[in-house]
Design a protein around this motif. Structure first.
Motif, PDB file in Angstrom:
ATOM      1  N   TYR A 167      14.159 -22.689  17.294  1.00 30.32           N
ATOM      2  CA  TYR A 167      15.326 -23.797  17.074  1.00 30.32           C
ATOM      3  C   TYR A 167      14.907 -24.759  17.744  1.00 30.32           C
ATOM      4  O   TYR A 167      13.972 -24.983  18.805  1.00 30.32           O
TER       5      TYR A 167
ATOM      6  N   GLU B 201      18.071 -29.473  16.022  1.00 34.20           N
ATOM      7  CA  GLU B 201      18.922 -28.499  15.335  1.00 34.20           C
ATOM      8  C   GLU B 201      20.297 -27.985  16.230  1.00 34.20           C
ATOM      9  O   GLU B 201      21.268 -28.009  15.697  1.00 34.20           O
ATOM     10  N   PHE B 202      20.171 -27.952  17.389  1.00 40.82           N
ATOM     11  CA  PHE B 202      21.184 -27.761  18.315  1.00 40.82           C
ATOM     12  C   PHE B 202      21.967 -28.979  18.247  1.00 40.82           C
ATOM     13  O   PHE B 202      23.479 -28.926  18.371  1.00 40.82           O
TER      14      PHE B 202
ATOM     15  N   THR C 287      27.380 -20.258  24.156  1.00 35.48           N
ATOM     16  CA  THR C 287      26.784 -19.182  23.509  1.00 35.48           C
ATOM     17  C   THR C 287      27.846 -17.885  23.893  1.00 35.48           C
ATOM     18  O   THR C 287      28.423 -17.943  25.038  1.00 35.48           O
TER      19      THR C 287
ATOM     20  N   ILE D  95      26.896 -26.642  23.503  1.00 36.58           N
ATOM     21  CA  ILE D  95      26.966 -25.336  22.790  1.00 36.58           C
ATOM     22  C   ILE D  95      27.292 -24.175  23.797  1.00 36.58           C
ATOM     23  O   ILE D  95      26.787 -24.119  24.692  1.00 36.58           O
TER      24      ILE D  95
ATOM     25  N   ILE E 211      25.626 -20.973  14.891  1.00 40.22           N
ATOM     26  CA  ILE E 211      24.437 -20.498  14.774  1.00 40.22           C
ATOM     27  C   ILE E 211      24.294 -19.109  15.469  1.00 40.22           C
ATOM     28  O   ILE E 211      24.659 -18.781  16.260  1.00 40.22           O
TER      29      ILE E 211
ATOM     30  N   ALA F 295      22.102 -15.931  16.310  1.00 38.31           N
ATOM     31  CA  ALA F 295      20.663 -15.887  16.716  1.00 38.31           C
ATOM     32  C   ALA F 295      20.597 -14.763  17.553  1.00 38.31           C
ATOM     33  O   ALA F 295      21.586 -14.151  18.321  1.00 38.31           O
TER      34      ALA F 295
ATOM     35  N   CYS G 111      24.209 -28.949  15.261  1.00 38.77           N
ATOM     36  CA  CYS G 111      24.979 -27.689  15.284  1.00 38.77           C
ATOM     37  C   CYS G 111      26.257 -28.311  15.879  1.00 38.77           C
ATOM     38  O   CYS G 111      27.470 -28.245  15.624  1.00 38.77           O
TER      39      CYS G 111
ATOM     40  N   ASP H 289      29.065 -26.421  13.536  1.00 38.24           N
ATOM     41  CA  ASP H 289      28.418 -25.440  12.795  1.00 38.24           C
ATOM     42  C   ASP H 289      28.308 -24.381  13.790  1.00 38.24           C
ATOM     43  O   ASP H 289      28.523 -24.432  14.940  1.00 38.24           O
TER      44      ASP H 289
END
Length: 68
Positions: free
Chosen positions: A4, A8-9, A34, A32, A19, A21, A12, A17
């Motif tokens: 990634y 892309e982050f 997690t 973001i 992800i 993973a 997102c 969005d």
């Protein structure tokens, strides 16, 4: 191995969005969050290499094939 990118982050985070993973660091991106999950799911992995690989790649593939 494809990885990634920060772009892309960013995408997102901007689009809201999701992800899914393998677990990686928790401070990947400031926007973001997690969340570790424990799902009973298996994911197949494989090797991608050229039809005519270098000697080193061929030896590696041969070694991996021998232990599977």
């Amino acid at each position: 191995m494809e990885q990634y990118t920060f772009e892309e982050f960013n995408t997102c985070a901007a689009n809201g969005d999701l992800i899914v993973a393998r677990t990686f660091g928790t401070d990947i991106h400031p926007m973001i969050r997690t969340i570790p999950v424990e799902w009973n799911v298996t994911i197949g992995y494989g090797l991608f290499y050229p039809i005519n690989p270098s000697e080193a790649v061929r030896l590696f593939v041969d070694a991996m094939t021998a232990v599977r």
